[in-house]
Design a protein around this motif. Structure first.
Motif, PDB file in Angstrom:
ATOM      1  N   ALA A 110      39.306  73.851  55.105  1.00 41.22           N
ATOM      2  CA  ALA A 110      37.850  73.714  55.173  1.00 41.22           C
ATOM      3  C   ALA A 110      37.215  74.806  56.036  1.00 41.22           C
ATOM      4  O   ALA A 110      36.096  75.242  55.771  1.00 41.22           O
ATOM      5  CB  ALA A 110      37.475  72.329  55.713  1.00 41.22           C
ATOM      6  N   PHE A 111      37.945  75.255  57.050  1.00 40.71           N
ATOM      7  CA  PHE A 111      37.392  76.242  57.962  1.00 40.71           C
ATOM      8  C   PHE A 111      38.083  77.604  57.869  1.00 40.71           C
ATOM      9  O   PHE A 111      37.789  78.501  58.650  1.00 40.71           O
ATOM     10  CB  PHE A 111      37.428  75.715  59.399  1.00 40.71           C
ATOM     11  CG  PHE A 111      36.492  74.553  59.587  1.00 40.71           C
ATOM     12  CD1 PHE A 111      35.131  74.762  59.737  1.00 40.71           C
ATOM     13  CD2 PHE A 111      36.967  73.257  59.560  1.00 40.71           C
ATOM     14  CE1 PHE A 111      34.262  73.691  59.873  1.00 40.71           C
ATOM     15  CE2 PHE A 111      36.100  72.181  59.703  1.00 40.71           C
ATOM     16  CZ  PHE A 111      34.748  72.402  59.863  1.00 40.71           C
ATOM     17  N   GLY A 112      38.979  77.747  56.899  1.00 40.52           N
ATOM     18  CA  GLY A 112      39.618  79.032  56.672  1.00 40.52           C
ATOM     19  C   GLY A 112      40.475  79.505  57.821  1.00 40.52           C
ATOM     20  O   GLY A 112      40.517  80.700  58.110  1.00 40.52           O
ATOM     21  N   ARG A 113      41.173  78.604  58.483  1.00 40.45           N
ATOM     22  CA  ARG A 113      41.973  78.968  59.659  1.00 40.45           C
ATOM     23  C   ARG A 113      43.210  79.781  59.293  1.00 40.45           C
ATOM     24  O   ARG A 113      43.411  80.864  59.784  1.00 40.45           O
ATOM     25  CB  ARG A 113      42.396  77.734  60.445  1.00 40.45           C
ATOM     26  CG  ARG A 113      41.242  76.892  60.922  1.00 40.45           C
ATOM     27  CD  ARG A 113      40.434  77.632  61.987  1.00 40.45           C
ATOM     28  NE  ARG A 113      39.186  76.948  62.200  1.00 40.45           N
ATOM     29  CZ  ARG A 113      38.720  76.634  63.370  1.00 40.45           C
ATOM     30  NH1 ARG A 113      39.356  76.949  64.456  1.00 40.45           N
ATOM     31  NH2 ARG A 113      37.574  76.006  63.464  1.00 40.45           N
ATOM     32  N   SER A 114      44.079  79.245  58.454  1.00 36.49           N
ATOM     33  CA  SER A 114      45.323  79.946  58.139  1.00 36.49           C
ATOM     34  C   SER A 114      45.380  80.400  56.679  1.00 36.49           C
ATOM     35  O   SER A 114      46.263  81.156  56.304  1.00 36.49           O
ATOM     36  CB  SER A 114      46.529  79.061  58.463  1.00 36.49           C
ATOM     37  OG  SER A 114      46.478  77.859  57.747  1.00 36.49           O
ATOM     38  N   GLN A 115      44.450  79.918  55.874  1.00 37.28           N
ATOM     39  CA  GLN A 115      44.332  80.321  54.479  1.00 37.28           C
ATOM     40  C   GLN A 115      42.845  80.438  54.170  1.00 37.28           C
ATOM     41  O   GLN A 115      42.007  80.071  54.989  1.00 37.28           O
ATOM     42  CB  GLN A 115      45.000  79.282  53.559  1.00 37.28           C
ATOM     43  CG  GLN A 115      46.493  79.123  53.802  1.00 37.28           C
ATOM     44  CD  GLN A 115      47.101  78.036  52.926  1.00 37.28           C
ATOM     45  OE1 GLN A 115      46.739  77.905  51.771  1.00 37.28           O
ATOM     46  NE2 GLN A 115      48.024  77.283  53.486  1.00 37.28           N
ATOM     47  N   ASP A 116      42.518  80.928  52.988  1.00 34.45           N
ATOM     48  CA  ASP A 116      41.108  81.092  52.624  1.00 34.45           C
ATOM     49  C   ASP A 116      40.361  79.768  52.716  1.00 34.45           C
ATOM     50  O   ASP A 116      40.910  78.699  52.431  1.00 34.45           O
ATOM     51  CB  ASP A 116      40.970  81.631  51.197  1.00 34.45           C
ATOM     52  CG  ASP A 116      41.441  83.068  51.070  1.00 34.45           C
ATOM     53  OD1 ASP A 116      41.517  83.763  52.105  1.00 34.45           O
ATOM     54  OD2 ASP A 116      41.734  83.487  49.945  1.00 34.45           O
ATOM     55  N   ARG A 117      39.101  79.867  53.079  1.00 27.75           N
ATOM     56  CA  ARG A 117      38.232  78.701  53.197  1.00 27.75           C
ATOM     57  C   ARG A 117      37.934  78.121  51.816  1.00 27.75           C
ATOM     58  O   ARG A 117      37.689  78.866  50.864  1.00 27.75           O
ATOM     59  CB  ARG A 117      36.936  79.128  53.871  1.00 27.75           C
ATOM     60  CG  ARG A 117      35.991  78.020  54.136  1.00 27.75           C
ATOM     61  CD  ARG A 117      34.780  78.568  54.857  1.00 27.75           C
ATOM     62  NE  ARG A 117      33.899  77.459  55.174  1.00 27.75           N
ATOM     63  CZ  ARG A 117      32.816  77.574  55.901  1.00 27.75           C
ATOM     64  NH1 ARG A 117      32.467  78.740  56.394  1.00 27.75           N
ATOM     65  NH2 ARG A 117      32.078  76.528  56.137  1.00 27.75           N
ATOM     66  N   LEU A 118      37.948  76.787  51.722  1.00 29.56           N
ATOM     67  CA  LEU A 118      37.641  76.091  50.464  1.00 29.56           C
ATOM     68  C   LEU A 118      36.477  75.133  50.671  1.00 29.56           C
ATOM     69  O   LEU A 118      36.318  74.549  51.740  1.00 29.56           O
ATOM     70  CB  LEU A 118      38.852  75.288  49.973  1.00 29.56           C
ATOM     71  CG  LEU A 118      40.102  76.063  49.600  1.00 29.56           C
ATOM     72  CD1 LEU A 118      41.210  75.093  49.209  1.00 29.56           C
ATOM     73  CD2 LEU A 118      39.823  77.036  48.475  1.00 29.56           C
ATOM     74  N   ARG A 119      35.707  74.940  49.613  1.00 24.13           N
ATOM     75  CA  ARG A 119      34.634  73.935  49.628  1.00 24.13           C
ATOM     76  C   ARG A 119      35.246  72.545  49.504  1.00 24.13           C
ATOM     77  O   ARG A 119      36.365  72.382  49.011  1.00 24.13           O
ATOM     78  CB  ARG A 119      33.660  74.173  48.482  1.00 24.13           C
ATOM     79  CG  ARG A 119      32.875  75.458  48.607  1.00 24.13           C
ATOM     80  CD  ARG A 119      31.914  75.735  47.457  1.00 24.13           C
ATOM     81  NE  ARG A 119      32.244  75.091  46.199  1.00 24.13           N
ATOM     82  CZ  ARG A 119      31.504  74.139  45.626  1.00 24.13           C
ATOM     83  NH1 ARG A 119      30.399  73.731  46.166  1.00 24.13           N
ATOM     84  NH2 ARG A 119      31.876  73.603  44.493  1.00 24.13           N
TER      85      ARG A 119
END
Length: 126
Positions: A79-88
């Motif tokens: 959700a916040f794009g910490r370790s992978q791309d951010r998702l809705r």
């Protein structure tokens, strides 16, 4: 071609075979289980499963069976794009449906996906 006939003409990918190995040792049963969903569905689900397994490896956590703790951590990071791309939130919900399906394949309890806490967490990301 029927699903049953298709099952014996299709070889599931090795990651799927590895994931279900604890519950299905007969290769024909693995093929039959694989054929229970369309190739398109399996392909789209595999993206979510790989994302979740990658997150678990990176956090030294067992991916299967999924727990409230691992799912919450993975959802937060996506959700916040910490370790992978951010998702809705809507995409995360689809990914969770994919992980739910993986639980069905492995014959694990699916109640972790029904927890109100997880649903609320995803709902805040819309």
């Amino acid at each position: 071609m029927s699903k049953l006939a298709n099952a014996f003409n299709t070889r599931p990918p090795s990651d799927f075979t590895r994931r279900v190995a604890n519950v299905l040792i007969n290769p024909d049963c693995v093929r039959l289980l694989w054929a229970g969903l369309t190739t398109f569905t399996r392909r789209s689900y595999s993206t979510a499963v790989r994302s979740y397994e990658l997150w678990c490896r990176g956090h030294q956590a067992d991916a299967w069976p999924a727990t409230s703790s691992t799912l919450t951590g993975w959802v937060f990071d996506r959700a916040f794009g910490r370790s992978q791309d951010r998702l809705r939130g809507a995409t995360i919900e689809k990914y969770l449906a994919s992980l739910h399906s993986a639980h069905v394949d492995i014959n694990y309890d699916i109640q972790v996906f029904e927890r109100a806490h997880l649903k609320r967490l995803v709902g805040t990301r819309r």
